[in-house]
Write a protein that holds these residues in place. Sequence first.
Motif, PDB file in Angstrom:
ATOM      1  N   UNK A  30      -5.835  37.835   0.472  1.00  0.00           N
ATOM      2  CA  UNK A  30      -5.152  36.894  -0.556  1.00  0.00           C
ATOM      3  C   UNK A  30      -4.999  35.434   0.033  1.00  0.00           C
ATOM      4  N   UNK A  31      -6.112  35.405   0.912  1.00  0.00           N
ATOM      5  CA  UNK A  31      -6.519  34.130   1.267  1.00  0.00           C
ATOM      6  C   UNK A  31      -7.872  32.983   0.540  1.00  0.00           C
ATOM      7  N   UNK A  32      -7.469  32.687   0.206  1.00  0.00           N
ATOM      8  CA  UNK A  32      -8.475  31.645  -0.684  1.00  0.00           C
ATOM      9  C   UNK A  32      -9.914  31.229   0.133  1.00  0.00           C
ATOM     10  N   UNK A  33      -9.546  31.218   1.520  1.00  0.00           N
ATOM     11  CA  UNK A  33     -11.004  30.883   2.370  1.00  0.00           C
ATOM     12  C   UNK A  33     -11.697  31.839   3.148  1.00  0.00           C
ATOM     13  N   UNK A  34     -10.337  33.591   2.579  1.00  0.00           N
ATOM     14  CA  UNK A  34     -11.894  34.456   3.567  1.00  0.00           C
ATOM     15  C   UNK A  34     -12.268  34.788   1.836  1.00  0.00           C
ATOM     16  N   UNK A  35     -11.648  34.631   0.804  1.00  0.00           N
ATOM     17  CA  UNK A  35     -12.574  35.035  -0.528  1.00  0.00           C
ATOM     18  C   UNK A  35     -13.477  34.201  -0.273  1.00  0.00           C
ATOM     19  N   UNK A  36     -13.610  32.735  -0.204  1.00  0.00           N
ATOM     20  CA  UNK A  36     -14.742  32.280  -0.116  1.00  0.00           C
ATOM     21  C   UNK A  36     -16.078  32.899   0.376  1.00  0.00           C
ATOM     22  N   UNK A  37     -15.394  33.403   1.882  1.00  0.00           N
ATOM     23  CA  UNK A  37     -16.378  33.038   3.147  1.00  0.00           C
ATOM     24  C   UNK A  37     -16.680  34.961   2.537  1.00  0.00           C
TER      25      UNK A  37
END
Length: 214
Positions: A193-200
Amino acid sequence: MSQTRDTAPAASLRGVTVDFAGRDALRGIDLDVLPGCLTVLAGPNGAGKTTLLEVLAGTRPPTEGTRSVTGAVALVPQRTAETDRLPVTVRDVVTVGVWGRLGRWRRLDAAARTAIDDALERLQIQDLARLPFATLSGGQRQRTLLAQGLARAAAVLLLDEPTTGLDSDSAQRIRQIMRAEAESGVAVVCVSHDPEVLSSADRTVHLADGAIAR
Ligand SMILES: Nc1ncnc2c1ncn2[C@@H]1O[C@H](COP(=O)(O)OP(=O)(O)OP(=O)(O)O)[C@@H](O)[C@H]1O
């Protein structure tokens, strides 16, 4: 993504359904997981993300459908209350990662020791290696479980919410390691659910109510 679209999948699911006592946690899932690609599984609580990861790992057989994988698979679970109680050291936990490569008596050879040391170093937990796993903080435990997954040197690396509850430096290190693994050709699949994981991510698979929504 460092591989081309026509690369053969490292893992494939076809028509996968998982039924828990009459309720479908997954419904007719078709998914190809590619080498060199960081795939993030997203979606609301209860959508079926962890169940999908377990089917990819081979730890949960589908009720219907098929799973095929081309190499070794490493599963980095969410840290749990059960693992907190194990009477083992940090190094013991990471050592489990190399078991699949050892002979019958699991005698550690030089290559296995190097793999363990490298994994401890990449997660910056060398200084914790002799400590009982049960005495670690939550973030230190998460890093230890990821080190175990790296030591396995698997073709498919599966992670369940690896940055949840971590401080920003630890979360950043784990994101960097997932990217590096993908760049080196590993098929990385991460529930997050981590936005920074999603953006990577190279690819995001959105699950809703047990099905792939997009
Ligand atoms: N062992 C089990 N027995 C019965 N039902 C289960 C079991 N594991 C999961 N479920 C159910 O299957 C559905 C999907 O659960 P799953 O844990 O895969 O969702 P999730 O998307 O990972 O959720 P979260 O974001 O909360 O971790 C939920 O309705 C859950 O209650």
